[in-house]
Motif scaffolding. Structure first.
Motif, mmCIF file in Angstrom:
data_model
loop_
_atom_site.group_PDB
_atom_site.id
_atom_site.type_symbol
_atom_site.label_atom_id
_atom_site.label_comp_id
_atom_site.label_asym_id
_atom_site.label_seq_id
_atom_site.Cartn_x
_atom_site.Cartn_y
_atom_site.Cartn_z
ATOM 1 N N GLY A 152 -11.049 -44.162 -7.100
ATOM 2 C CA GLY A 152 -10.044 -43.548 -6.251
ATOM 3 C C GLY A 152 -10.191 -44.033 -4.832
ATOM 4 N N SER A 153 -9.258 -43.659 -3.973
ATOM 5 C CA SER A 153 -9.363 -43.963 -2.556
ATOM 6 C C SER A 153 -10.425 -43.075 -1.920
ATOM 7 C CB SER A 153 -8.020 -43.722 -1.855
ATOM 8 O OG SER A 153 -7.016 -44.543 -2.384
ATOM 9 N N ARG A 160 -7.061 -39.423 -15.736
ATOM 10 C CA ARG A 160 -6.724 -39.173 -14.333
ATOM 11 C C ARG A 160 -6.681 -37.687 -14.039
ATOM 12 N NH1 ARG A 160 -1.888 -41.606 -13.967
ATOM 13 N NH2 ARG A 160 -0.633 -39.710 -14.114
ATOM 14 N N HIS A 217 -10.184 -41.401 -12.858
ATOM 15 C CA HIS A 217 -9.405 -41.735 -11.672
ATOM 16 C C HIS A 217 -9.061 -40.436 -10.936
ATOM 17 C CE1 HIS A 217 -5.336 -43.468 -10.030
ATOM 18 N NE2 HIS A 217 -6.227 -43.282 -9.069
ATOM 19 N N SER A 277 -10.665 -38.813 -1.404
ATOM 20 C CA SER A 277 -9.792 -38.300 -2.465
ATOM 21 C C SER A 277 -10.477 -37.292 -3.377
ATOM 22 C CB SER A 277 -9.264 -39.463 -3.326
ATOM 23 O OG SER A 277 -8.324 -40.228 -2.622
ATOM 24 N N VAL A 325 -7.116 -38.900 -7.918
ATOM 25 C CA VAL A 325 -6.056 -39.231 -6.967
ATOM 26 C C VAL A 325 -5.737 -38.007 -6.116
ATOM 27 C CG1 VAL A 325 -4.173 -38.645 -8.559
ATOM 28 C CG2 VAL A 325 -3.769 -40.299 -6.735
ATOM 29 N N TRP A 334 -3.934 -46.814 0.235
ATOM 30 C CA TRP A 334 -3.852 -45.835 -0.852
ATOM 31 C C TRP A 334 -2.919 -46.332 -1.955
ATOM 32 C CZ3 TRP A 334 0.322 -43.112 -2.838
ATOM 33 C CH2 TRP A 334 0.027 -42.019 -3.666
ATOM 34 N N TYR A 370 2.695 -39.681 -8.991
ATOM 35 C CA TYR A 370 1.557 -38.786 -9.207
ATOM 36 C C TYR A 370 1.904 -37.315 -9.012
ATOM 37 C CZ TYR A 370 -1.244 -43.012 -9.363
ATOM 38 O OH TYR A 370 -1.764 -44.235 -9.724
ATOM 39 N N ARG A 414 -6.055 -34.915 -10.483
ATOM 40 C CA ARG A 414 -5.674 -34.826 -9.074
ATOM 41 C C ARG A 414 -6.678 -33.946 -8.339
ATOM 42 N NH1 ARG A 414 0.643 -33.351 -8.680
ATOM 43 N NH2 ARG A 414 -0.219 -31.381 -9.440
ATOM 44 N N ASN A 444 -4.230 -47.255 -5.762
ATOM 45 C CA ASN A 444 -3.806 -46.405 -6.874
ATOM 46 C C ASN A 444 -2.691 -46.990 -7.737
ATOM 47 O OD1 ASN A 444 -5.395 -43.788 -6.542
ATOM 48 N ND2 ASN A 444 -4.590 -44.090 -4.479
#
Length: 282
Positions: free
Chosen positions: A15-16, A185, A136, A19, A138, A162, A267, A187, A166
């Motif tokens: 991920g960034s 993934r 992942h 995040s 995000v 970003w 997303y 969030r 992503n």
């Protein structure tokens, strides 16, 4: 690799920056079968710089790391493994030795690596010694860019970074051998709102149940070598960071929403500030 040898199970957190990867890796590391030491890519540099382990002890004096070095049969001060080797064969050899020693020392089965770089993941994927699952993490790109802006970095360049991380970099994972059933993934906003359900669903894919320690003691007793400074603070609460919603100017919000609009939609992030705030649960 011999067909009878068991592959090393690697959970690769991607991920960034800013995040939630550190939070995810800390919580995973409290599982009885998962070991996490943060961004292992930084291990060699940390040794060279005589850095502190997150437990507060110099890395070379920490009993946790000494146990690993003893299993390797070497003195980390004079002969530490080349975990970032560019040569694929050397990378596989050095990381196999190191991760086996680390997992044996911890008495666990899965290694969680939150290094996040695509190059390290590519090397894992190219080595038959590893069974890699990507987690992942995000987060709303405007929140990520704002966090960087608060550290005197460019808001606009981090919106673009970003998007690159992503979308474009993620696409390359599958081009380099990651199978779709080894990609999961989550969030950041969901992880903070309901960590047990969010991580629990991911761990279920690995055949693991969620454990109470992951929620109650997620920040305690870690030996991370790098990553977000939050890893050094114990007894923390898991709470949502709403500062970007409250502090971004109208221009920054509107322009940022246009710049990465398709990716935000991809997303599940609304463009409007009001709707974005509504999706964040206190």
């Amino acid at each position: 690799m011999s067909e009878t040898m068991q592959k090393i199970k690697v959970i690769y957190v991607f991920g960034s920056g800013h995040s939630g990867s550190t939070l995810a890796s800390l919580m995973l590391g409290r599982h009885s079968r998962i070991e996490s030491v943060g961004e292992i890519k930084a291990y060699e540099h940390a040794i060279e710089e005589k850095a502190l382990c997150n437990c507060g002890t110099p890395l070379l004096e920490c009993s946790y790391w000494k146990g690993i070095h003893q299993r390797l049969g070497s003195d980390a001060a004079t002969g530490f493994p080349a975990l970032n080797a560019e040569d694929a064969t050397e990378f596989a050899r050095e990381n196999t030795r190191f991760l086996n020693a680390l997992l044996e020392n911890a008495g666990k089965d899965f290694f969680c690596d939150s290094s996040k770089t695509k190059w390290r993941l590519f090397k894992y994927l190219a080595s038959p010694e590893f069974e890699v699952t990507v987690l992942h993490v995000v987060r709303d790109g405007r929140a990520v860019a704002y966090s960087n802006f608060m550290k005197d970095r460019s808001y606009w360049s981090h919106l673009l970074r970003w998007r690159k991380r992503n979308v474009r970099e993620l696409r390359r994972f599958f081009e380099n051998g990651l199978s779709r059933d080894r990609y999961y993934r989550i969030r950041y906003e969901d992880l903070v709102a309901d960590p047990e359900s969010t991580l629990g669903q991911f761990q279920k894919e690995l055949g693991l149940s969620f454990e109470a320690d992951q929620l109650a003691n997620w920040a305690l007793g870690n030996h991370h070598v790098s990553g977000n400074p939050m890893a050094k603070k114990s007894n923390q609460e898991i709470r949502v960071d709403r500062r970007y919603l409250e502090n971004l100017s109208r221009f920054a919000w509107f322009s940022g929403s246009l710049l990465i609009g398709p990716e935000l939609k991809r997303y599940g992030y609304p463009r409007s500030r009001r709707r974005s705030g509504a999706m964040l649960k206190e």
